[in-house]
Design an enzyme around this catalytic site. Structure first.
Site, mmCIF file in Angstrom:
data_model
loop_
_atom_site.group_PDB
_atom_site.id
_atom_site.type_symbol
_atom_site.label_atom_id
_atom_site.label_comp_id
_atom_site.label_asym_id
_atom_site.label_seq_id
_atom_site.Cartn_x
_atom_site.Cartn_y
_atom_site.Cartn_z
ATOM 1 N N TYR A 373 0.798 -1.227 0.000
ATOM 2 C CA TYR A 373 0.000 0.000 0.000
ATOM 3 C C TYR A 373 0.834 1.282 0.000
ATOM 4 O O TYR A 373 0.275 2.366 0.144
ATOM 5 C CB TYR A 373 -0.889 0.062 1.247
ATOM 6 N N CYS A 400 14.709 -11.801 0.022
ATOM 7 C CA CYS A 400 15.263 -11.739 -1.336
ATOM 8 C C CYS A 400 14.284 -11.018 -2.256
ATOM 9 O O CYS A 400 13.700 -11.612 -3.168
ATOM 10 C CB CYS A 400 15.559 -13.150 -1.846
#
Length: 472
Positions: A373, A400
């Site tokens: 968001y 990662c």
């Protein structure tokens, strides 16, 4: 607002401003703003932050990091405040999706609130906590037959209908159980609140509810009235989340009451007499940053109550019972996430400027909201004091994924070092509940603190937990 749906691919650049936008003087770097941090947070004489008398350094030592720390008194205070503002806990359905475990369900029960669940799993947790089923409402745009059967069997107070298919399905299930099930119809009222695209839920082109404008909502009402085993007791609307402006609620209420007026005009009083609830959903905003200024809950409740009363009076209807479904407004502010600082890198971003990447031992597996968001957070050094000057930094996770950023473009003390503890405020809602096992990191523990005591309410996931679903 920029939309960040999933984070950039490996080797793509993440979005940053050339320098942080939230400029703070160095003497403000240790401030724990009262509108953002838990009610009972303080610092001791050495600068260590404490919540309800518990040093965060001690909690980290005992329970490890990352660690969610809940100020129980803060959580309960907000339950009582919202219940008082809206005329009693029976009118306030805590949105379990924000954060739920059996201990939280018990707090909600003890404070007299009702509970809004959206899945069979949330229902099971509530029932495991011995939450009174008559104070539970079941939501969801795609409830399974099993979920509906479990809800009917448990005796939940309300089921919120989200489609015409569900009407026929639930009518049959209730008939088989020999009961008449109280229901609300969820409306799409065409109001897009000032919120992020992914958490705005009442514009027309979306998966939730039945459109008032298209006539689908009225058609659903007619179908409910035609059933033998469903009793329509109210209308439901939810216009979004993290809303500061009451204008969206006003327009939503106007359209809900308008449909209610149409229903009363079309059907005889025997059918409409029990239609007495207007549920305006949740979405009450909270402060994530010191400059955020959401309306006080009593002010908001008074405005919503006046809106419903005025809209009802304008069309000559009795004033319905107003219900709301706060989640973030209760769970969000009283919780912090505690992290240990690991790798720190200074990266040149121009000939004259650099950015510091402060890596922590959690990340998007315990807080996906920044990636999802573009959420913003207040982060502070909490394990000691510092009078070092401010350094521009981003707080990043260990995953990662280059989009694994928890706090983007902030300021930290220039002497922040590996082993320090930082706290991220207002993480009680939609952090643990949206957490994952990405990169096979187990979910953090959750600790509740109150009056100098700390107790574990959710343990940390272990490697054994990660392997527990393997079949060989």
């Amino acid at each position: 607002m920029n939309v960040h749906t999933a984070g950039p691919r490996h080797a793509e650049k993440t979005r940053h401003t050339a320098t942080p936008q939230r400029v703070q003087p160095s003497d403000d770097l240790l401030r724990l703003a009262s509108n953002v941090w838990p009610r009972n947070i303080t610092r001791d004489e050495t600068g260590v932050a404490c919540i309800a008398g518990n040093k965060l350094t001690d909690l980290a030592g005992e329970y490890g990091t990352p660690l969610f720390v809940i100020d129980e008194d803060d959580f309960r205070f907000r339950c009582r405040e919202i219940a008082a503002a809206f005329g009693g806990g029976e009118n306030v359905h805590y949105a379990a999706k924000a954060f739920l475990c059996t201990e939280i369900a018990r707090w909600i029960d003890e404070e007299g609130l009702s509970l809004d669940v959206c899945s069979g799993g949330e229902l099971a947790v509530a029932l495991h906590a011995s939450f009174p089923p008559e104070r539970i409402s079941l939501h969801g745009n795609n409830k399974s037959v099993a979920e509906l059967k479990d809800a009917v069997k448990a005796g939940v107070g309300y089921i919120v209908l989200d489609s015409t298919t569900e009407i026929e399905r639930l009518d049959a299930i209730a008939g088989e159980a020999g009961i008449v099930q109280d229901v609300l119809v969820r409306l799409t009222v065409g109001v897009e609140a000032h919120t992020h695209e992914f958490i705005a839920t009442a514009h027309e082109d979306q998966k939730f509810g039945l459109s008032v404008a298209s006539g689908a909502a009225m058609a659903a009402v007619r179908r409910v009235f035609a059933t033998d085993n469903l009793r329509l007791v109210g209308l439901h609307s939810h216009i979004g989340s993290q809303i500061f402006d009451v204008a969206g609620f006003e327009l939503a209420a106007h359209r809900v009451i308008g449909l209610l007026c149409d229903i009363v005009g079309e059907f005889d009083p025997e059918k409409t007499a029990q239609l007495s609830i207007v549920d305006l959903g949740g979405g009450l905003g909270i402060s994530y940053l010191p400059d955020d200024d959401p309306p006080p809950i009593f002010e908001l409740a008074a405005k919503l109550g006046a809106i419903v009363s005025n809209e009802s009076a304008a069309v000559g209807l009795p004033v319905p019972k107003l219900m709301v479904e706060p989640g973030r407004a209760i769970a969000g502010p009283g919780t912090i996430t505690l992290y240990e600082v690991g790798t720190i890198k200074d990266v040149d971003v121009s000939a004259t400027a650099h950015r510091r990447y402060v890596s922590i031992d959690g990340g998007m597996s315990d807080n996906i909201r920044t990636a999802l968001y573009d959420a913003q957070y207040d982060v502070r050094l909490v394990s000691r004091t510092s009078d070092a000057p401010a350094a521009p930094a981003s707080i990043v996770g260990k995953h990662c994924e280059s989009g694994d950023i928890v706090v983007r473009d902030t300021w930290v003390p220039d002497d922040l070092k590996p082993g320090d503890l930082v706290g991220v405020a207002a993480t009680g809602a939609y952090c643990y509940s949206l957490s994952s096992r990405y990169n096979m990191l187990g979910r953090p523990a959750v600790v509740a603190v109150c009056a100098g005591q700390a107790r574990l309410i959710l343990r940390r996931e272990t490697v054994d937990d990660l392997l527990s679903l393997e079949v060989r």
